[in-house]
Design an enzyme around this catalytic site. Structure first.
Site, short mmCIF file in Angstrom:
data_model
loop_
_atom_site.label_atom_id
_atom_site.label_comp_id
_atom_site.label_asym_id
_atom_site.label_seq_id
_atom_site.Cartn_x
_atom_site.Cartn_y
_atom_site.Cartn_z
N HIS A 65 0.69 -1.10 0.00
CA HIS A 65 0.09 0.05 0.18
C HIS A 65 0.92 1.28 0.08
O HIS A 65 2.03 1.25 0.38
CB HIS A 65 -0.93 -0.20 1.13
CG HIS A 65 -1.89 -0.94 1.06
ND1 HIS A 65 -2.92 -1.08 2.00
CD2 HIS A 65 -2.30 -1.74 0.01
CE1 HIS A 65 -4.00 -1.89 1.41
NE2 HIS A 65 -3.44 -2.41 0.47
N GLU A 67 0.88 3.87 1.87
CA GLU A 67 1.31 4.21 3.19
C GLU A 67 2.78 3.67 3.66
O GLU A 67 3.67 4.25 4.03
CB GLU A 67 0.41 4.03 4.20
CG GLU A 67 -0.98 4.84 4.13
CD GLU A 67 -2.00 4.16 3.40
OE1 GLU A 67 -3.15 4.19 3.46
OE2 GLU A 67 -1.57 3.16 2.48
N CYS A 91 -6.13 1.30 5.70
CA CYS A 91 -6.64 0.05 6.20
C CYS A 91 -6.03 -0.35 7.42
O CYS A 91 -5.06 0.34 7.98
CB CYS A 91 -6.42 -1.09 5.15
SG CYS A 91 -4.86 -1.61 5.15
N CYS A 94 -2.18 -0.94 7.30
CA CYS A 94 -1.43 0.51 7.40
C CYS A 94 -1.59 1.28 8.44
O CYS A 94 -0.55 1.93 8.96
CB CYS A 94 -2.27 1.37 6.03
SG CYS A 94 -1.51 0.34 4.47
#
Length: 161
Positions: A65, A67, A91, A94
């Protein structure tokens, strides 16, 4: 947020391009990332599908992801006390990374998966850790980048030294 969106354009994900930008207390960029496959893993050899009969044929077991990539791509000793701007609410996985990295603020644009269990867990984790999160309210909805503008400024204003 515009830098997060610009970095998202580098993602090869056909259904969800997400970017993240981390800034320090002086509002200087210290990390940028977008969602993509891990370094050294060819994007063309792994699936980008959202749905498949076998979960191994979807992107979810493989993709990193935005992040995560922004935290890993940091250009400073750490990101403790920083703010992360991200296109999509983080999410739960993250959120754990954000907490562990010491980031103090999360600014997001979209929370389209708000009611999913992962996002509920994410908000719970961020709240328990004392991390502020807020929705970004843009002053404008579009920014245009004109790559030709650099060639026109000298002609209009004369050369600069």
């Amino acid at each position: 947020m515009a830098v997060a969106f610009l970095s998202a354009q580098r993602s090869k994900d056909p259904s969800s391009q997400v970017g993240a930008c981390i800034v320090n207390q002086e509002n200087k960029i210290v990390g940028i990332g977008y969602n993509g496959m891990p370094n050294g893993c060819d994007d063309d050899l792994l699936p980008w599908a959202r749905l498949a009969d076998d979960q191994l044929d979807t992107k979810y077991p493989y993709v990193c992801h935005a992040e995560l990539n922004a935290i890993m791509n940091k250009n400073s000793a750490d990101v403790k006390g920083c703010t992360i701007y991200v296109a999509l609410f983080p999410c739960n996985e993250c959120a754990k990374l954000i907490i562990q990295a010491g980031i103090k603020d999360v600014v997001f644009l979209s929370d389209k998966y708000h009611d999913s269990p992962m996002m509920t867990a994410s908000r719970r984790l961020l709240s328990i850790a004392g991390i502020e999160y807020r929705e970004f309210k843009p002053k404008r909805t579009k920014i245009t980048i004109d790559f030709n503008s650099i060639n026109h400024s000298e002609k209009l204003n004369g050369p600069t030294t």
